[in-house]
Motif scaffolding. Structure first.
Motif, PDB file in Angstrom:
ATOM      1  N   UNK A 102      13.426 -11.047   2.942  1.00  0.00           N
ATOM      2  CA  UNK A 102      14.018  -9.814   2.427  1.00  0.00           C
ATOM      3  C   UNK A 102      13.070  -9.208   1.393  1.00  0.00           C
ATOM      4  N   UNK A 103      13.289  -7.913   1.102  1.00  0.00           N
ATOM      5  CA  UNK A 103      12.466  -7.245   0.085  1.00  0.00           C
ATOM      6  C   UNK A 103      12.512  -8.005  -1.232  1.00  0.00           C
ATOM      7  N   UNK A 104      13.707  -8.415  -1.634  1.00  0.00           N
ATOM      8  CA  UNK A 104      13.877  -9.069  -2.934  1.00  0.00           C
ATOM      9  C   UNK A 104      13.224 -10.458  -2.948  1.00  0.00           C
ATOM     10  N   UNK A 105      13.384 -11.206  -1.858  1.00  0.00           N
ATOM     11  CA  UNK A 105      12.754 -12.526  -1.789  1.00  0.00           C
ATOM     12  C   UNK A 105      11.231 -12.412  -1.873  1.00  0.00           C
ATOM     13  N   UNK A 106      10.705 -11.475  -1.117  1.00  0.00           N
ATOM     14  CA  UNK A 106       9.249 -11.310  -1.111  1.00  0.00           C
ATOM     15  C   UNK A 106       8.759 -10.878  -2.494  1.00  0.00           C
ATOM     16  N   UNK A 107       9.522 -10.001  -3.130  1.00  0.00           N
ATOM     17  CA  UNK A 107       9.122  -9.556  -4.463  1.00  0.00           C
ATOM     18  C   UNK A 107       9.142 -10.720  -5.458  1.00  0.00           C
ATOM     19  N   UNK A 108      10.153 -11.582  -5.355  1.00  0.00           N
ATOM     20  CA  UNK A 108      10.224 -12.747  -6.252  1.00  0.00           C
ATOM     21  C   UNK A 108       8.982 -13.626  -6.080  1.00  0.00           C
ATOM     22  N   UNK A 109       8.578 -13.797  -4.844  1.00  0.00           N
ATOM     23  CA  UNK A 109       7.376 -14.588  -4.550  1.00  0.00           C
ATOM     24  C   UNK A 109       6.130 -13.933  -5.159  1.00  0.00           C
ATOM     25  N   UNK A 110       6.029 -12.615  -5.010  1.00  0.00           N
ATOM     26  CA  UNK A 110       4.865 -11.909  -5.560  1.00  0.00           C
ATOM     27  C   UNK A 110       4.857 -11.975  -7.091  1.00  0.00           C
ATOM     28  N   UNK A 111       6.032 -11.851  -7.688  1.00  0.00           N
ATOM     29  CA  UNK A 111       6.131 -11.963  -9.155  1.00  0.00           C
ATOM     30  C   UNK A 111       5.626 -13.321  -9.629  1.00  0.00           C
ATOM     31  N   UNK A 112       6.040 -14.376  -8.949  1.00  0.00           N
ATOM     32  CA  UNK A 112       5.599 -15.730  -9.301  1.00  0.00           C
ATOM     33  C   UNK A 112       4.088 -15.828  -9.344  1.00  0.00           C
ATOM     34  N   UNK A 113       3.481 -15.303  -8.301  1.00  0.00           N
ATOM     35  CA  UNK A 113       2.020 -15.384  -8.184  1.00  0.00           C
ATOM     36  C   UNK A 113       1.336 -14.504  -9.224  1.00  0.00           C
ATOM     37  N   UNK A 114       1.957 -13.355  -9.530  1.00  0.00           N
ATOM     38  CA  UNK A 114       1.324 -12.395 -10.441  1.00  0.00           C
ATOM     39  C   UNK A 114       1.257 -12.909 -11.876  1.00  0.00           C
ATOM     40  N   UNK A 115       2.185 -13.806 -12.234  1.00  0.00           N
ATOM     41  CA  UNK A 115       2.168 -14.347 -13.594  1.00  0.00           C
ATOM     42  C   UNK A 115       2.368 -13.258 -14.622  1.00  0.00           C
ATOM     43  N   UNK A 116       1.423 -13.109 -15.558  1.00  0.00           N
ATOM     44  CA  UNK A 116       1.518 -12.084 -16.597  1.00  0.00           C
ATOM     45  C   UNK A 116       1.159 -10.698 -16.077  1.00  0.00           C
ATOM     46  N   UNK A 117       0.600 -10.650 -14.895  1.00  0.00           N
ATOM     47  CA  UNK A 117       0.168  -9.346 -14.365  1.00  0.00           C
ATOM     48  C   UNK A 117       1.295  -8.684 -13.581  1.00  0.00           C
ATOM     49  N   UNK A 118       1.004  -7.552 -12.971  1.00  0.00           N
ATOM     50  CA  UNK A 118       2.031  -6.749 -12.317  1.00  0.00           C
ATOM     51  C   UNK A 118       1.904  -6.801 -10.790  1.00  0.00           C
ATOM     52  N   UNK A 119       2.958  -6.337 -10.145  1.00  0.00           N
ATOM     53  CA  UNK A 119       2.984  -6.329  -8.686  1.00  0.00           C
ATOM     54  C   UNK A 119       2.869  -4.890  -8.214  1.00  0.00           C
ATOM     55  N   UNK A 120       1.966  -4.659  -7.285  1.00  0.00           N
ATOM     56  CA  UNK A 120       1.859  -3.326  -6.691  1.00  0.00           C
ATOM     57  C   UNK A 120       2.410  -3.331  -5.270  1.00  0.00           C
ATOM     58  N   UNK A 121       3.303  -2.391  -4.986  1.00  0.00           N
ATOM     59  CA  UNK A 121       3.700  -2.149  -3.601  1.00  0.00           C
ATOM     60  C   UNK A 121       2.631  -1.215  -3.045  1.00  0.00           C
ATOM     61  N   UNK A 122       1.736  -1.771  -2.226  1.00  0.00           N
ATOM     62  CA  UNK A 122       0.515  -1.045  -1.868  1.00  0.00           C
ATOM     63  C   UNK A 122       0.745   0.012  -0.791  1.00  0.00           C
ATOM     64  N   UNK A 123       1.692  -0.216   0.105  1.00  0.00           N
ATOM     65  CA  UNK A 123       1.935   0.730   1.199  1.00  0.00           C
ATOM     66  C   UNK A 123       2.288  -0.034   2.446  1.00  0.00           C
ATOM     67  N   UNK A 124       2.442   0.648   3.578  1.00  0.00           N
ATOM     68  CA  UNK A 124       2.427   2.096   3.735  1.00  0.00           C
ATOM     69  C   UNK A 124       3.716   2.741   3.261  1.00  0.00           C
ATOM     70  N   UNK A 125       3.857   3.987   3.663  1.00  0.00           N
ATOM     71  CA  UNK A 125       4.964   4.798   3.222  1.00  0.00           C
ATOM     72  C   UNK A 125       6.336   4.170   3.437  1.00  0.00           C
ATOM     73  N   UNK A 126       6.510   3.536   4.553  1.00  0.00           N
ATOM     74  CA  UNK A 126       7.811   2.966   4.895  1.00  0.00           C
ATOM     75  C   UNK A 126       8.205   1.829   3.938  1.00  0.00           C
ATOM     76  N   UNK A 127       7.260   0.947   3.663  1.00  0.00           N
ATOM     77  CA  UNK A 127       7.533  -0.167   2.741  1.00  0.00           C
ATOM     78  C   UNK A 127       7.753   0.355   1.317  1.00  0.00           C
TER      79      UNK A 127
END
Lengths: 214, 214
Positions: A129-154
């Protein structure tokens, strides 16, 4: 705290990309003149000293507040999320040393092993899910930020789910007339925008908005 | 030298006005919620000290660079040009002392005597070509400038005829989703835009472009 952001280029009439700029026409930039139009939309970036350095286009290039902002924006990214189609288009076009240098999570139903590239970019293929994937990206990002890179639909899915904190638009004074218009898909019953700051140069206006869930 | 300019408010998704904001719904601002949406789009202006003073809304209001710009923009207008429909909508809504205080040329096939109002606004009803009417407005404006006041159709005709020197957009961070989208009608084969300057506040971003004929 980790922020989730989107940064896109838009023409003054609201298009993210010119009509005809698709994988099947990649080798034909004269198709509906998409190459020239893309250049008009994104030329400001390719002229920056920072991008020239990062993409190994050679020395020189524009310095100043927009260049500083571009460097800062890249430095803050600890992980990227992208759609399957953006990945597929990029897979053929990014160099060996893919230009992310951090983990990239690709939202796809395809099962595929992680794909590490020289220079620190590793593509992970995930069906969550969007939220699960975001949680995973947050974990990896640590102190840094997460970018939703694209494309338009995502990007739209994350915006309308209320999962994005900041929307950055690089607005160029070109009129494309046709193409992919991002903002049409935003559900204004779900999110609202507030002006954060504006950074401008003679060729592009950067509009940074904070995004709130309604 | 007299310049010809257009100044409009746009939502971030490119709309000049919300859907449903038409003469037949003027007394029903709840129709498609147009009243609230119009407020979101133009509230920045009604909060300015200069507009409050000019429209006799009472003392107070925001000062600063946007307020200074609004005052300067009004001061530079020596004559206005507007379409028949904008006039007809305004005729019922403007006060006795119509808020222009300079001559206003209304493009219409209707034959009608000039209509002077208290406070210096005189409406002239003219059936001429765009260029002829503009020459007439220039004459009257003298050292001042000519504003193409609206509506959308007349603005587009003047833009696409290459007769406009400056396009000023007050971009608010609202998403209307539907309505009248001005920029769709611009023919990018006929004119091009260059960034002139940007003036911003926490609630609105003013994007000023110079317009060139291609």
């Amino acid at each position: 705290m980790t922020k989730v952001f989107v940064n896109i280029g838009l023409s003054l009439d609201g298009y993210m990309a010119p009509e005809g700029m698709t994988m099947e026409n990649w080798e034909r930039p004269d198709y509906r003149n998409w190459g020239v139009k893309w250049g008009a939309l994104m030329g400001w970036a390719l002229n920056l000293q920072y991008f020239r350095e990062n993409l190994k286009l050679g020395p020189g290039g524009e310095t100043g507040p927009v260049n500083d902002m571009a460097r800062h924006t890249t430095d803050r990214i600890g992980a990227n999320i992208m759609g399957k189609r953006m990945f597929e288009e990029g897979e053929h076009n990014w160099p060996e040393n893919a230009p992310f240098h951090v983990p990239v999570f690709v939202l796809t139903q395809e099962k595929r092993q992680a794909w590490p590239r020289p220079g620190g970019t590793t593509f992970h293929f995930v069906n969550e899910s969007l939220a699960q994937l975001l949680a995973r990206a947050r974990d990896v990002a640590g102190d840094k930020d997460v970018r939703i890179a694209g494309g338009g639909n995502v990007i739209l899915q994350y915006l309308n789910a209320g999962l994005v904190d900041e929307l950055h638009i690089a607005l160029t004074p070109v009129l494309l007339g046709q193409g992919l218009r991002l903002l049409d898909g935003i559900d204004s019953n779900k999110i609202s925008l507030q002006i954060d700051k504006t950074v401008h140069s003679p060729v592009v206006t950067h509009l940074n908005y904070t995004v709130s869930k309604r």
